[in-house]
Design an enzyme around this catalytic site. Structure first.
Site, PDB file in Angstrom:
ATOM      1  N   ASP A  75      15.054  -0.289   0.282  1.00 40.79           N
ATOM      2  CA  ASP A  75      15.633  -0.667   1.126  1.00 40.79           C
ATOM      3  C   ASP A  75      16.684  -1.339   1.262  1.00 40.79           C
ATOM      4  O   ASP A  75      17.529  -1.301   0.383  1.00 40.79           O
ATOM      5  CB  ASP A  75      14.532  -0.713   2.345  1.00 40.79           C
ATOM      6  CG  ASP A  75      15.280  -0.879   3.757  1.00 40.79           C
ATOM      7  OD1 ASP A  75      16.075  -0.240   4.140  1.00 40.79           O
ATOM      8  OD2 ASP A  75      14.771  -1.633   4.854  1.00 40.79           O
TER       9      ASP A  75
ATOM     10  N   LYS B  50      17.105   3.954   0.186  1.00 41.94           N
ATOM     11  CA  LYS B  50      18.437   4.170   1.089  1.00 41.94           C
ATOM     12  C   LYS B  50      19.054   3.159   0.737  1.00 41.94           C
ATOM     13  O   LYS B  50      19.439   1.897   1.267  1.00 41.94           O
ATOM     14  CB  LYS B  50      17.611   3.325   2.404  1.00 41.94           C
ATOM     15  CG  LYS B  50      16.503   4.193   3.265  1.00 41.94           C
ATOM     16  CD  LYS B  50      16.300   3.633   4.669  1.00 41.94           C
ATOM     17  CE  LYS B  50      14.980   3.369   4.807  1.00 41.94           C
ATOM     18  NZ  LYS B  50      14.699   2.530   6.202  1.00 41.94           N
TER      19      LYS B  50
ATOM     20  N   ARG C 200      -0.018   6.751   7.319  1.00 40.98           N
ATOM     21  CA  ARG C 200       0.102   7.031   5.826  1.00 40.98           C
ATOM     22  C   ARG C 200      -0.633   8.299   5.317  1.00 40.98           C
ATOM     23  O   ARG C 200      -0.421   8.592   4.149  1.00 40.98           O
ATOM     24  CB  ARG C 200      -0.679   5.858   5.309  1.00 40.98           C
ATOM     25  CG  ARG C 200      -0.177   4.251   5.638  1.00 40.98           C
ATOM     26  CD  ARG C 200      -0.958   3.373   4.733  1.00 40.98           C
ATOM     27  NE  ARG C 200      -0.676   1.806   5.094  1.00 40.98           N
ATOM     28  CZ  ARG C 200       0.487   1.021   4.583  1.00 40.98           C
ATOM     29  NH1 ARG C 200       1.424   1.707   3.910  1.00 40.98           N
ATOM     30  NH2 ARG C 200       0.517   0.026   4.898  1.00 40.98           N
TER      31      ARG C 200
ATOM     32  N   GLU D  19       7.191   2.120  -6.684  1.00 42.52           N
ATOM     33  CA  GLU D  19       7.260   1.673  -5.402  1.00 42.52           C
ATOM     34  C   GLU D  19       7.656   2.935  -4.370  1.00 42.52           C
ATOM     35  O   GLU D  19       8.033   3.969  -4.949  1.00 42.52           O
ATOM     36  CB  GLU D  19       8.411   0.565  -5.395  1.00 42.52           C
ATOM     37  CG  GLU D  19       8.951   0.154  -3.937  1.00 42.52           C
ATOM     38  CD  GLU D  19       7.842  -0.643  -3.164  1.00 42.52           C
ATOM     39  OE1 GLU D  19       6.869  -0.156  -3.304  1.00 42.52           O
ATOM     40  OE2 GLU D  19       8.286  -1.758  -2.633  1.00 42.52           O
ATOM     41  N   ASP D  20       7.122   2.674  -3.195  1.00 41.79           N
ATOM     42  CA  ASP D  20       7.470   3.851  -2.130  1.00 41.79           C
ATOM     43  C   ASP D  20       9.124   3.980  -1.898  1.00 41.79           C
ATOM     44  O   ASP D  20       9.615   5.058  -1.940  1.00 41.79           O
ATOM     45  CB  ASP D  20       6.536   3.852  -0.750  1.00 41.79           C
ATOM     46  CG  ASP D  20       6.862   2.329  -0.175  1.00 41.79           C
ATOM     47  OD1 ASP D  20       7.741   1.489  -0.808  1.00 41.79           O
ATOM     48  OD2 ASP D  20       6.417   2.035   0.729  1.00 41.79           O
TER      49      ASP D  20
ATOM     50  N   PHE E 255      14.126   5.343   9.810  1.00 42.59           N
ATOM     51  CA  PHE E 255      12.691   4.936   9.264  1.00 42.59           C
ATOM     52  C   PHE E 255      11.964   5.984   9.235  1.00 42.59           C
ATOM     53  O   PHE E 255      11.722   6.761  10.221  1.00 42.59           O
ATOM     54  CB  PHE E 255      12.484   4.011  10.614  1.00 42.59           C
ATOM     55  CG  PHE E 255      10.830   2.855  10.109  1.00 42.59           C
ATOM     56  CD1 PHE E 255      11.271   2.178   9.440  1.00 42.59           C
ATOM     57  CD2 PHE E 255       9.715   3.571  10.427  1.00 42.59           C
ATOM     58  CE1 PHE E 255      10.118   1.059   9.058  1.00 42.59           C
ATOM     59  CE2 PHE E 255       8.591   2.923  10.192  1.00 42.59           C
ATOM     60  CZ  PHE E 255       8.738   1.989   9.259  1.00 42.59           C
ATOM     61  N   VAL E 256      11.385   6.023   7.807  1.00 44.95           N
ATOM     62  CA  VAL E 256      10.409   6.958   7.709  1.00 44.95           C
ATOM     63  C   VAL E 256       8.930   6.768   7.504  1.00 44.95           C
ATOM     64  O   VAL E 256       8.712   5.690   7.106  1.00 44.95           O
ATOM     65  CB  VAL E 256      11.127   7.836   6.416  1.00 44.95           C
ATOM     66  CG1 VAL E 256      12.497   8.484   6.584  1.00 44.95           C
ATOM     67  CG2 VAL E 256      10.825   6.887   5.259  1.00 44.95           C
TER      68      VAL E 256
ATOM     69  N   ASP F 212       3.800   3.593   6.401  1.00 40.09           N
ATOM     70  CA  ASP F 212       3.399   3.399   7.569  1.00 40.09           C
ATOM     71  C   ASP F 212       4.357   2.855   8.511  1.00 40.09           C
ATOM     72  O   ASP F 212       5.447   2.333   8.168  1.00 40.09           O
ATOM     73  CB  ASP F 212       2.094   2.440   7.403  1.00 40.09           C
ATOM     74  CG  ASP F 212       2.807   1.188   7.309  1.00 40.09           C
ATOM     75  OD1 ASP F 212       3.720   0.636   6.568  1.00 40.09           O
ATOM     76  OD2 ASP F 212       2.402   0.022   7.945  1.00 40.09           O
TER      77      ASP F 212
ATOM     78  N   LYS G  80       0.803  -1.362   0.214  1.00 40.85           N
ATOM     79  CA  LYS G  80      -0.011  -0.026   0.002  1.00 40.85           C
ATOM     80  C   LYS G  80       0.838   1.098   0.212  1.00 40.85           C
ATOM     81  O   LYS G  80       0.432   2.496  -0.268  1.00 40.85           O
ATOM     82  CB  LYS G  80      -0.895   0.073   1.364  1.00 40.85           C
ATOM     83  CG  LYS G  80      -1.741  -1.110   1.600  1.00 40.85           C
ATOM     84  CD  LYS G  80      -2.512  -0.855   2.759  1.00 40.85           C
ATOM     85  CE  LYS G  80      -3.149  -2.218   3.360  1.00 40.85           C
ATOM     86  NZ  LYS G  80      -3.556  -2.314   4.619  1.00 40.85           N
ATOM     87  N   GLY G  81       1.985   1.026   0.430  1.00 38.22           N
ATOM     88  CA  GLY G  81       3.037   2.077   0.435  1.00 38.22           C
ATOM     89  C   GLY G  81       3.102   3.326  -0.607  1.00 38.22           C
ATOM     90  O   GLY G  81       3.160   4.340  -0.284  1.00 38.22           O
TER      91      GLY G  81
END
Ligand code: 5GP
Length: 178
Positions: A102, A130, A164, A98-99, A151-152, A158, A42-43
């Site tokens: 990582d 990242k 969100r 994609e959000d 961590f964002v 979320d 969902k990001g």
């Protein structure tokens, strides 16, 4: 600002400006060819909604939800699909949205899967990257911002399904998740 946020990394205005630039890059790349933009739920949902509106040309939308098996030793091919695409990607230009990239494990599995299904091309747009945390190399064709190892949350991202809805991206206070 939400009281659980330590620092705002990107304001609503900064996100808007960068996403409009990415939209232009994407429009230039596809040169009027049809493209299927795939939102990784969902990001990526906020990024996707803004990005698709900044791309010119014929764009179809589709949605996928997946998770890697969480094993860092798995580099490719192992992805659990929770909700698959509605349409066949065979012969289509696919742009995965994609959000954040990582470790790279999730997308390094998803992209080959879409190629295996016969997509004409598979590219990746990621709002955030990242690089310090990367375990598997994933080429990002359209990248919004590089961020440090923090961590964002916000703008679709979320922590335990919260934050969100924040219109900006911020670093979460450590005490919230410790
Ligand atoms: P990767 O497979 O690249 O390690 O993981 C990608 C996924 O992990 C992202 O789609 C996102 O859901 C989650 N993730 C990684 N870093 C962060 C972060 O800083 N904040 C949030 N909210 N999610 C993250």
């Amino acid at each position: 600002m939400h009281s659980d946020i330590k620092e705002i990394l990107f304001t609503e205005a900064q996100l808007k400006e960068r996403i409009s630039e990415l939209g232009k890059e994407i429009s230039t790349t596809y040169q009027g060819e049809d493209v299927t933009m795939v939102c990784v739920l969902k990001g990526a949902v906020m990024f996707f909604a803004d990005l698709v509106r900044s791309v010119e040309g014929n764009v179809s939308l589709d949605f996928i939800s997946c998770s890697s098996y969480g094993d860092s030793t798995i580099s490719t091919g192992e992805v659990k699909i929770r909700k698959d695409l509605d349409h066949d990607v065979k012969g289509k230009h696919v742009l995965v949205v994609e959000d954040i990239i990582d470790t790279g494990v999730t997308l390094s599995a998803l992209l080959p899967l879409l190629r295996k299904r016969g997509a004409k091309s598979v590219r990746l747009a990621a709002l955030l990257s990242k690089p310090d945390r990367r375990k598997v190399e994933v080429p990002i064709d359209f990248e919004g911002f590089t961020i440090p190892d923090a961590f964002v949350v916000g703008y679709g991202l979320d922590y335990a399904e919260k934050y969100r809805n924040l219109p900006y991206i911020g670093i979460l206070k450590e005490e919230v998740y410790q």
